[in-house]
Design an enzyme around this catalytic site. Structure first.
Site, PDB file in Angstrom:
ATOM      1  N   LYS A 114       0.800  -1.214   0.000  1.00 19.85           N
ATOM      2  CA  LYS A 114       0.000   0.000   0.000  1.00 19.85           C
ATOM      3  C   LYS A 114       0.842   1.277   0.000  1.00 19.85           C
ATOM      4  O   LYS A 114       0.377   2.338  -0.438  1.00 19.85           O
ATOM      5  CB  LYS A 114      -0.936   0.015   1.202  1.00 19.85           C
ATOM      6  CG  LYS A 114      -2.068  -1.004   1.152  1.00 19.85           C
ATOM      7  CD  LYS A 114      -3.123  -0.614   0.147  1.00 19.85           C
ATOM      8  CE  LYS A 114      -4.373  -1.477   0.300  1.00 19.85           C
ATOM      9  NZ  LYS A 114      -5.439  -1.053  -0.632  1.00 19.85           N
TER      10      LYS A 114
ATOM     11  N   SER B  95       1.065  -9.968  -0.216  1.00 21.30           N
ATOM     12  CA  SER B  95       0.808  -8.533  -0.281  1.00 21.30           C
ATOM     13  C   SER B  95       1.052  -7.779   1.016  1.00 21.30           C
ATOM     14  O   SER B  95       1.195  -6.556   0.997  1.00 21.30           O
ATOM     15  CB  SER B  95      -0.625  -8.278  -0.756  1.00 21.30           C
ATOM     16  OG  SER B  95      -1.558  -8.927   0.090  1.00 21.30           O
TER      17      SER B  95
END
Length: 408
Positions: free
Chosen positions: A59, A309
């Site tokens: 992110k 992720s």
């Protein structure tokens, strides 16, 4: 300001520009082989370790690109975001690095380490609702009231372009890749990475993976438009997004070959395997790709790259997940037996168990069970075994020694 903000859907050129913008601010995360997964599918499997990124997830890429491209006037009013934790940290770090105040709305029950890290990076944290979608509504209302710029976690071209830089790295680090497997929530990561990969190698298969209890994309793709989910009971909070992004949805329709879903049990097993076999701490959302491979190894053509992720998991949840994963793998064996109510009977039972190589973790005596005879004692045991085969041998040994052992 670093270049003009991207409008509409991002292009491959936007992703290249984003990479230059990020060069001194994010980590080009490493890849590593996964022999146990390679053995499963019969071809090479490589893990893209975005869990080792700054702030612990991908992110940070999209958040920095979006915030870096704000005008001076926008920067003065600050930024606001909504996130279960990973986007929050990315926004807080980027804003603080660029000298911009930030406010983040997080769902009630967000992992404590994510909340603390977000505050440490410099953001004000406000809790709102149960899911990210509710936080998004609160953040948008805050932006309307204050003039702060909304930094969407996935539904903005600059964010998607930033996340897409992962796709560029994958092609450079694994040039022979045939399949790329990517976690999917709102779709920013999958859309950006798929665009980057397909622009250079359209023959590479791109697969998105959602938690089956928070899977908005399969139904949305069938209907041809974003469809909202009302409930998303999953441990994978990072991908518990009820409505696909308007920017991302058409990109995923165009560039992504397949969407798969995985169960909570599969996610638990994947987290345990990553900790034991790869020595990697990964959060539930970050492990769904590995869960998909473990669920259906025959469905993936290698070489395969699986994106991990994120790695921001509450240690308490990690402990619970590992225990659950070990139970699923047959490593924990709950056993109930009846023994004579006489001195030495328990010691004899434990000796039999010891001879099997199982480890006794817990023992509970019961004399009040209505199913017991007057001269019997019920014993509930929690045993640690080396796996399903060993667990079956333990039960066989107990029964052969006159203990009619049962399991729940």
């Amino acid at each position: 300001m670093h270049g003009q903000p991207t409008t509409g859907q991002p292009t491959y050129g936007d992703i290249l520009e984003a990479r230059e913008l990020l060069r001194d601010h994010i980590t080009e995360t490493p890849v590593q082989g996964a022999r146990w997964l390679t053995d499963m599918i019969g071809d090479t499997v490589i893990l893209k370790c975005e869990n080792l990124q700054r702030t612990g997830s991908f992110k940070a890429r999209g958040a920095f690109v979006r915030i870096a491209r704000l005008t001076e006037e926008q920067r003065k009013k600050g930024v606001v975001a909504a996130s279960a934790g990973n986007h929050a940290q990315g926004v807080a770090l980027a804003a603080t690095t660029l000298g911009i105040p930030s406010t983040v709305f997080m769902p009630e029950g967000a992992p404590i380490p994510k909340e603390k890290a977000t505050r440490t990076y410099g953001a004000e944290v406000i809790f709102e609702g149960q899911y990210v979608d509710q936080c998004l509504e609160a953040a948008m209302a805050f932006a309307e009231r204050t003039g702060a710029v909304m930094i969407h976690p996935f539904d903005h071209p600059d964010v998607v372009a930033g996340q897409g830089t992962i796709g560029l790295e994958i092609l450079e680090q694994a040039p022979d890749v045939k399949t790329v497997v990517i976690p999917l929530g709102g779709g920013g990561l999958l859309a950006g990475a798929a665009l980057a990969i397909k622009a250079k190698h359209p023959d590479v298969k791109v697969v998105g993976v959602q938690a089956e209890t928070a899977a908005a994309y399969p139904v949305s793709l069938r209907e041809g438009r974003p469809i909202r989910l009302d409930k998303m009971p999953t441990m994978a909070d990072g991908i518990a997004v009820g409505l696909p992004g308007e920017t991302n949805f058409p990109m995923i329709q165009t560039y992504v070959d397949e969407i798969r879903t995985v169960s909570e049990e599969a996610i638990s097993s994947a987290l345990l395997a990553l900790a034991e076999r790869a020595k990697l701490v990964v959060e539930p959302a970050g492990a769904v790709g590995v869960a998909a491979l473990m669920d259906a190894p025959e469905a993936f053509e290698g070489p395969v790259v699986v994106v991990l992720s994120g790695g921001n998991i509450d240690p308490l949840l990690l402990g619970k997940v590992i225990q659950h994963g070990m139970t699923l793998a047959g490593r924990y064996l709950p056993v109930a037996v009846k023994i004579p109510d006489q001195p030495g009977a328990l010691a004899t039972l434990l000796s039999v168990i010891g001879d099997t190589g199982a480890n006794v973790m817990e023992v509970v005596h019961s004399r009040t069970n209505p199913g017991l005879r007057l001269a019997e004692v019920g014993v509930q045991l929690q045993l640690e075994t080396r796996g399903q085969t060993h667990a079956e041998r333990v039960l066989e040994q107990l029964r052969s020694k006159g203990y009619p052992a049962t399991t729940p």
